[in-house]
Motif scaffolding. Structure first.
Motif, PDB file in Angstrom:
ATOM      1  N   ASN A  19       0.868  -1.162   0.000  1.00 43.79           N
ATOM      2  CA  ASN A  19       0.000   0.000   0.000  1.00 43.79           C
ATOM      3  C   ASN A  19       0.913   1.223   0.000  1.00 43.79           C
ATOM      4  O   ASN A  19       1.839   1.308   0.817  1.00 43.79           O
ATOM      5  N   LEU A  20       0.670   2.120  -0.930  1.00 47.32           N
ATOM      6  CA  LEU A  20       1.552   3.275  -1.117  1.00 47.32           C
ATOM      7  C   LEU A  20       1.927   3.938   0.208  1.00 47.32           C
ATOM      8  O   LEU A  20       3.097   4.219   0.468  1.00 47.32           O
ATOM      9  N   CYS A  21       0.927   4.161   1.053  1.00 46.54           N
ATOM     10  CA  CYS A  21       1.191   4.924   2.284  1.00 46.54           C
ATOM     11  C   CYS A  21       1.932   4.075   3.311  1.00 46.54           C
ATOM     12  O   CYS A  21       2.800   4.567   4.026  1.00 46.54           O
ATOM     13  N   LEU A  22       1.587   2.792   3.382  1.00 43.31           N
ATOM     14  CA  LEU A  22       2.305   1.913   4.306  1.00 43.31           C
ATOM     15  C   LEU A  22       3.733   1.681   3.807  1.00 43.31           C
ATOM     16  O   LEU A  22       4.659   1.538   4.600  1.00 43.31           O
ATOM     17  N   ASP A  23       3.905   1.669   2.470  1.00 40.02           N
ATOM     18  CA  ASP A  23       5.259   1.576   1.894  1.00 40.02           C
ATOM     19  C   ASP A  23       6.146   2.691   2.436  1.00 40.02           C
ATOM     20  O   ASP A  23       7.291   2.468   2.824  1.00 40.02           O
ATOM     21  N   GLN A  24       5.594   3.910   2.423  1.00 36.32           N
ATOM     22  CA  GLN A  24       6.386   5.075   2.812  1.00 36.32           C
ATOM     23  C   GLN A  24       6.880   4.956   4.257  1.00 36.32           C
ATOM     24  O   GLN A  24       7.975   5.371   4.587  1.00 36.32           O
ATOM     25  N   MET A  25       6.002   4.389   5.095  1.00 39.99           N
ATOM     26  CA  MET A  25       6.387   4.228   6.501  1.00 39.99           C
ATOM     27  C   MET A  25       7.416   3.113   6.641  1.00 39.99           C
ATOM     28  O   MET A  25       8.430   3.260   7.338  1.00 39.99           O
ATOM     29  N   ALA A  26       7.163   1.994   5.966  1.00 37.19           N
ATOM     30  CA  ALA A  26       8.072   0.857   6.081  1.00 37.19           C
ATOM     31  C   ALA A  26       9.460   1.215   5.551  1.00 37.19           C
ATOM     32  O   ALA A  26      10.472   0.789   6.093  1.00 37.19           O
ATOM     33  N   LEU A  27       9.495   2.015   4.467  1.00 40.30           N
ATOM     34  CA  LEU A  27      10.792   2.412   3.907  1.00 40.30           C
ATOM     35  C   LEU A  27      11.617   3.191   4.935  1.00 40.30           C
ATOM     36  O   LEU A  27      12.844   3.139   4.928  1.00 40.30           O
ATOM     37  N   ARG A  28      10.925   3.911   5.811  1.00 37.67           N
ATOM     38  CA  ARG A  28      11.642   4.683   6.829  1.00 37.67           C
ATOM     39  C   ARG A  28      12.002   3.835   8.049  1.00 37.67           C
ATOM     40  O   ARG A  28      12.973   4.117   8.736  1.00 37.67           O
ATOM     41  N   GLN A  34      15.635  -5.650   5.368  1.00 37.49           N
ATOM     42  CA  GLN A  34      14.438  -6.255   5.953  1.00 37.49           C
ATOM     43  C   GLN A  34      13.233  -6.143   5.016  1.00 37.49           C
ATOM     44  O   GLN A  34      12.413  -7.047   4.943  1.00 37.49           O
ATOM     45  N   LEU A  35      13.166  -5.025   4.300  1.00 40.46           N
ATOM     46  CA  LEU A  35      12.050  -4.794   3.386  1.00 40.46           C
ATOM     47  C   LEU A  35      12.467  -5.305   2.003  1.00 40.46           C
ATOM     48  O   LEU A  35      13.477  -4.858   1.460  1.00 40.46           O
ATOM     49  N   VAL A  36      11.714  -6.277   1.456  1.00 40.75           N
ATOM     50  CA  VAL A  36      12.133  -6.837   0.162  1.00 40.75           C
ATOM     51  C   VAL A  36      11.245  -6.405  -0.998  1.00 40.75           C
ATOM     52  O   VAL A  36      11.615  -6.547  -2.150  1.00 40.75           O
ATOM     53  N   GLY A  37      10.050  -5.894  -0.683  1.00 39.96           N
ATOM     54  CA  GLY A  37       9.185  -5.458  -1.774  1.00 39.96           C
ATOM     55  C   GLY A  37       8.213  -4.395  -1.309  1.00 39.96           C
ATOM     56  O   GLY A  37       7.746  -4.427  -0.165  1.00 39.96           O
ATOM     57  N   VAL A  38       7.947  -3.414  -2.189  1.00 45.58           N
ATOM     58  CA  VAL A  38       6.922  -2.407  -1.908  1.00 45.58           C
ATOM     59  C   VAL A  38       6.022  -2.318  -3.130  1.00 45.58           C
ATOM     60  O   VAL A  38       6.383  -2.782  -4.212  1.00 45.58           O
ATOM     61  N   SER A  39       4.838  -1.708  -2.967  1.00 49.32           N
ATOM     62  CA  SER A  39       3.911  -1.630  -4.094  1.00 49.32           C
ATOM     63  C   SER A  39       4.568  -0.833  -5.233  1.00 49.32           C
ATOM     64  O   SER A  39       5.371   0.065  -4.990  1.00 49.32           O
ATOM     65  N   TYR A  40       4.198  -1.183  -6.455  1.00 45.20           N
ATOM     66  CA  TYR A  40       4.819  -0.537  -7.621  1.00 45.20           C
ATOM     67  C   TYR A  40       4.556   0.962  -7.625  1.00 45.20           C
ATOM     68  O   TYR A  40       5.321   1.733  -8.191  1.00 45.20           O
ATOM     69  N   LEU A  41       3.473   1.388  -6.970  1.00 50.09           N
ATOM     70  CA  LEU A  41       3.144   2.820  -6.937  1.00 50.09           C
ATOM     71  C   LEU A  41       4.244   3.625  -6.248  1.00 50.09           C
ATOM     72  O   LEU A  41       4.477   4.784  -6.575  1.00 50.09           O
ATOM     73  N   SER A  42       4.925   2.986  -5.305  1.00 50.52           N
ATOM     74  CA  SER A  42       5.953   3.708  -4.553  1.00 50.52           C
ATOM     75  C   SER A  42       7.169   4.045  -5.400  1.00 50.52           C
ATOM     76  O   SER A  42       8.025   4.814  -4.983  1.00 50.52           O
ATOM     77  N   GLN A  43       7.250   3.455  -6.592  1.00 45.76           N
ATOM     78  CA  GLN A  43       8.379   3.798  -7.466  1.00 45.76           C
ATOM     79  C   GLN A  43       8.052   4.979  -8.372  1.00 45.76           C
ATOM     80  O   GLN A  43       8.903   5.434  -9.122  1.00 45.76           O
ATOM     81  N   ASP A  44       6.791   5.459  -8.297  1.00 45.38           N
ATOM     82  CA  ASP A  44       6.373   6.585  -9.128  1.00 45.38           C
ATOM     83  C   ASP A  44       6.685   7.890  -8.391  1.00 45.38           C
ATOM     84  O   ASP A  44       6.091   8.180  -7.360  1.00 45.38           O
ATOM     85  N   THR A  69       6.778 -15.040  -4.784  1.00 48.74           N
ATOM     86  CA  THR A  69       8.132 -15.193  -5.335  1.00 48.74           C
ATOM     87  C   THR A  69       9.164 -14.440  -4.500  1.00 48.74           C
ATOM     88  O   THR A  69      10.355 -14.725  -4.588  1.00 48.74           O
ATOM     89  N   LEU A  70       8.690 -13.481  -3.679  1.00 50.65           N
ATOM     90  CA  LEU A  70       9.627 -12.743  -2.818  1.00 50.65           C
ATOM     91  C   LEU A  70       9.861 -13.474  -1.490  1.00 50.65           C
ATOM     92  O   LEU A  70      10.615 -13.003  -0.652  1.00 50.65           O
ATOM     93  N   ARG A  71       9.204 -14.601  -1.286  1.00 46.35           N
ATOM     94  CA  ARG A  71       9.285 -15.404  -0.058  1.00 46.35           C
ATOM     95  C   ARG A  71       9.201 -14.543   1.212  1.00 46.35           C
ATOM     96  O   ARG A  71      10.101 -14.557   2.049  1.00 46.35           O
ATOM     97  N   PRO A  72       8.108 -13.776   1.364  1.00 43.35           N
ATOM     98  CA  PRO A  72       8.013 -12.902   2.538  1.00 43.35           C
ATOM     99  C   PRO A  72       7.611 -13.694   3.792  1.00 43.35           C
ATOM    100  O   PRO A  72       6.982 -14.751   3.675  1.00 43.35           O
ATOM    101  N   ASP A  73       8.021 -13.202   4.966  1.00 45.41           N
ATOM    102  CA  ASP A  73       7.464 -13.769   6.189  1.00 45.41           C
ATOM    103  C   ASP A  73       6.457 -12.812   6.826  1.00 45.41           C
ATOM    104  O   ASP A  73       5.780 -13.168   7.780  1.00 45.41           O
ATOM    105  N   LEU A  74       6.367 -11.618   6.293  1.00 42.89           N
ATOM    106  CA  LEU A  74       5.318 -10.687   6.742  1.00 42.89           C
ATOM    107  C   LEU A  74       4.879  -9.834   5.549  1.00 42.89           C
ATOM    108  O   LEU A  74       5.713  -9.297   4.831  1.00 42.89           O
ATOM    109  N   VAL A  75       3.552  -9.772   5.361  1.00 43.87           N
ATOM    110  CA  VAL A  75       3.015  -8.889   4.329  1.00 43.87           C
ATOM    111  C   VAL A  75       2.134  -7.851   5.014  1.00 43.87           C
ATOM    112  O   VAL A  75       1.265  -8.197   5.812  1.00 43.87           O
ATOM    113  N   ILE A  76       2.371  -6.581   4.714  1.00 41.17           N
ATOM    114  CA  ILE A  76       1.620  -5.492   5.339  1.00 41.17           C
ATOM    115  C   ILE A  76       0.698  -4.869   4.295  1.00 41.17           C
ATOM    116  O   ILE A  76       1.131  -4.478   3.208  1.00 41.17           O
ATOM    117  N   LEU A  77      -0.603  -4.844   4.635  1.00 43.76           N
ATOM    118  CA  LEU A  77      -1.608  -4.335   3.701  1.00 43.76           C
ATOM    119  C   LEU A  77      -2.532  -3.352   4.405  1.00 43.76           C
ATOM    120  O   LEU A  77      -2.570  -3.286   5.630  1.00 43.76           O
TER     121      LEU A  77
END
Lengths: 260, 318
Positions: A19-28, A34-44, A69-77
């Protein structure tokens, strides 16, 4: 120090946010790697203030397979969306964490606090929140009321009562014209209502017309020229105002710098 | 009757200039009052007048020509095709580089749809095949619009296009009016000039030919006229449905069911309908204004159902 170790050991190692907004928090908040993937929107870069950082990670679309495919152990939505995806993920044994949509800087702090705990990064979370509180205190307008403001976003959209922009305008000393016209958190406002309201400040994304879209044409509408001289303009790129979080203080800085 | 309709349209046009959230805008000062009336309300009223007029007229032409009282630019896919072409012009950046690309694309899209539909009618299979052709064209146009949107780099594309397809003439400026008006007026002139042949054509192409009509050039003329009108209208306002269906129905009985005689009154009724609907959406107590096309569909779709029921036996048999 020793007491903190078990929690750190349990901290998720491969986290995906969707989720774009949760991505922004997780990136910080997340530790390096620890973070292996964020929504594609966060690259815009138009939507994401941390697009550079996000570009180093896998862009994730909300499909079960691309997440696995990213083999996550936690997904945040986000809460209240992707019901079937969450079911599939839980079925596959992946931990799923949901957060509500934050519509104020205070709510964003709550989400940041909880996410920091879930990531085992309480320390980083605390300092991020302390920084937000300090900035809010510093940027909050304490002088005489500055009059009315209106926010115009894509598709003649505006932010009314109980929206993030409403809070930011109020903290900056303005009354929100859209809220006073009875518009809820998201609504549309005709240019005539904007002209009739004669706002003291017009807030819009001045960079939005770089890509052709009808959504953002109103920025060039001739009628708005009638407000020139009376109304101050503040250009706020959407990436700072779309999500509640630390980026919102950039909005407040720009509101404070607004010129006629 | 035309005189009364003309008076109604004139009154609605003036009302359209007078109604809005600011009401009497001059109290806000000369400059803002001028901007509201000249830059916002005038383009809106003029577009309502022209778009309503050409949609009503197109409905009357299509219904007479295709010999089918259900033919309407929105229902049979002409508007959707024009919309697709306009969306292409917009998102490709062509419209930004060359202003007339927008109406020209809309016109081309509309003309292609009319030609396809005419082909279906020529093959002579009646109402059902025409409507199925319309369903197919609508579906293809919708799919292609989705494709273009998926390729658009603008993150707001989906929202804006769903709003745009819902049809609206809010906050268009004089530039849009100047861009689309000439095409709509020329298109109207082209089909109005063909009115007398429409009566002959409504008896079937063979009969029309025997009465001296050059059906081939007439077909081209009507295709071009409807394409110009619907294409230019859609490229500015999106899809405003059902006006072309309702307008001819309201006056058909009063002109003795002659297609040629329905043209001018349908045009006036169409203009009155769109101007009136556009005033109503401004007066409805919704916090954000209802889209004009949504309103005309809410009112128009039940009308379609009623029309189908009323005349069911009469033309499903044909």
């Amino acid at each position: 120090m020793l007491a903190a170790l078990p929690a750190a050991a349990q901290a998720p190692q491969r986290v995906v946010t969707l989720n774009l907004c949760l991505d922004q928090m997780a990136l910080r908040l997340a530790a390096p790697g620890q973070l292996v993937g964020v929504s594609y929107l966060s690259q815009d870069p138009r939507l994401s203030a941390l697009a550079d950082q996000a570009a180093a990670l896998a862009p994730v679309r909300d499909s079960f397979e691309s997440i696995l495919t990213l083999r996550p152990d936690l997904v945040i939505l986000g809460q209240g969306s992707h019901a079937s995806l969450k079911r599939l993920l839980r079925g596959a044994g992946v931990q799923v964490l949901e957060f509500p949509w934050a519509t104020s800087t205070g709510e964003a702090e709550t989400v940041i606090d909880q996410m920091a705990t879930a990531l085992g990064r309480e320390e980083v979370g605390r300092s991020l929140i302390a920084g937000m509180r300090e900035e809010r205190r510093r940027l909050t307008w304490t002088g005489a009321p500055r009059g009315t403001a209106v926010y115009l976003e894509a598709n003649r959209g505006t932010s009314g009562k109980d929206s993030l922009m409403d809070e930011l305008l109020r903290l900056s000393g303005y009354r929100n014209l859209a809220a006073e016209l009875g518009i809820g958190s998201f609504g549309r406002l005709s240019l005539e209502a904007v002209l009739a309201g004669q706002p003291d400040l017009l807030v819009f994304d001045g960079t939005a017309n770089d890509n052709p879209a009808r959504a953002t044409e109103f920025v060039g509408h001739h009628a708005l020229l009638a407000l020139a001289g009376k109304t101050k303009l503040a250009s706020v790129p959407t990436r700072y105002s779309i999500c509640a979080g630390p980026d919102n203080f950039e909005v407040m800085r720009r509101l404070a710098e607004a010129r006629r | 009757m035309n005189r009364w309709l003309l008076l109604l349209v004139a009154v609605l046009f003036l009302l359209s200039l007078a109604v809005g959230p600011a009401w009497w805008p001059w109290r806000l000062g000369h400059e803002i009052g001028w901007a509201i009336v000249w830059e916002l309300r005038l383009p809106r009223a003029a577009l309502g007048l022209l778009i309503g007029g050409v949609l009503g007229l197109s409905g009357a032409v299509l219904q007479g020509w295709l010999r089918n009282p259900l033919a309407e630019p929105g229902v049979i896919g002409v508007s959707a095709c024009a919309g697709f072409a306009a969306v292409c012009a917009f998102y490709s950046g062509l419209a930004a580089a060359f202003a007339l690309a927008l109406p020209l694309a809309g016109i081309a899209g509309a003309a292609v749809a009319v030609a396809l539909l005419m082909g279906a009618v020529r093959s002579g299979t009646g109402t059902v095949s025409l409507l199925l052709m319309g369903v197919a064209i609508n579906a293809i146009a919708a799919a292609l619009i989705s494709l273009v949107l998926a390729l658009s780099p603008n993150p707001f594309a989906y929202q804006e296009i769903s709003l745009w397809l819902a049809g609206s003439i809010v906050d268009r400026d004089l530039h849009y009016l100047a861009m689309a008006a000439p095409f709509m007026i020329i298109g109207a002139a082209i089909v109005l000039g063909a009115g007398r042949w429409l009566d002959a054509l409504s008896l079937g192409e063979d009969t029309a030919r025997s009465l001296g009509a050059d059906t081939r050039s007439l077909g081209l003329r009507l295709t071009l006229g409807v394409g110009l009108m619907v294409g230019a209208a859609t490229s500015v306002a999106g899809v405003i449905g059902f006006v072309g269906l309702i307008a001819p129905h309201l006056i058909r009985a009063r002109v003795g069911f002659r297609p040629g005689a329905t043209l001018v009154p349908s045009m006036l009724v169409g203009a009155a309908l769109v101007l009136g609907a556009d005033i109503v959406v401004r007066l409805l107590p919704t916090a954000s204004e209802l889209q004009l096309g949504v309103f005309t569909s809410l009112v128009g779709a039940p009308f379609l159902v009623r029309a189908v029921r009323k005349a069911h036996a009469a033309w499903l048999a044909t």
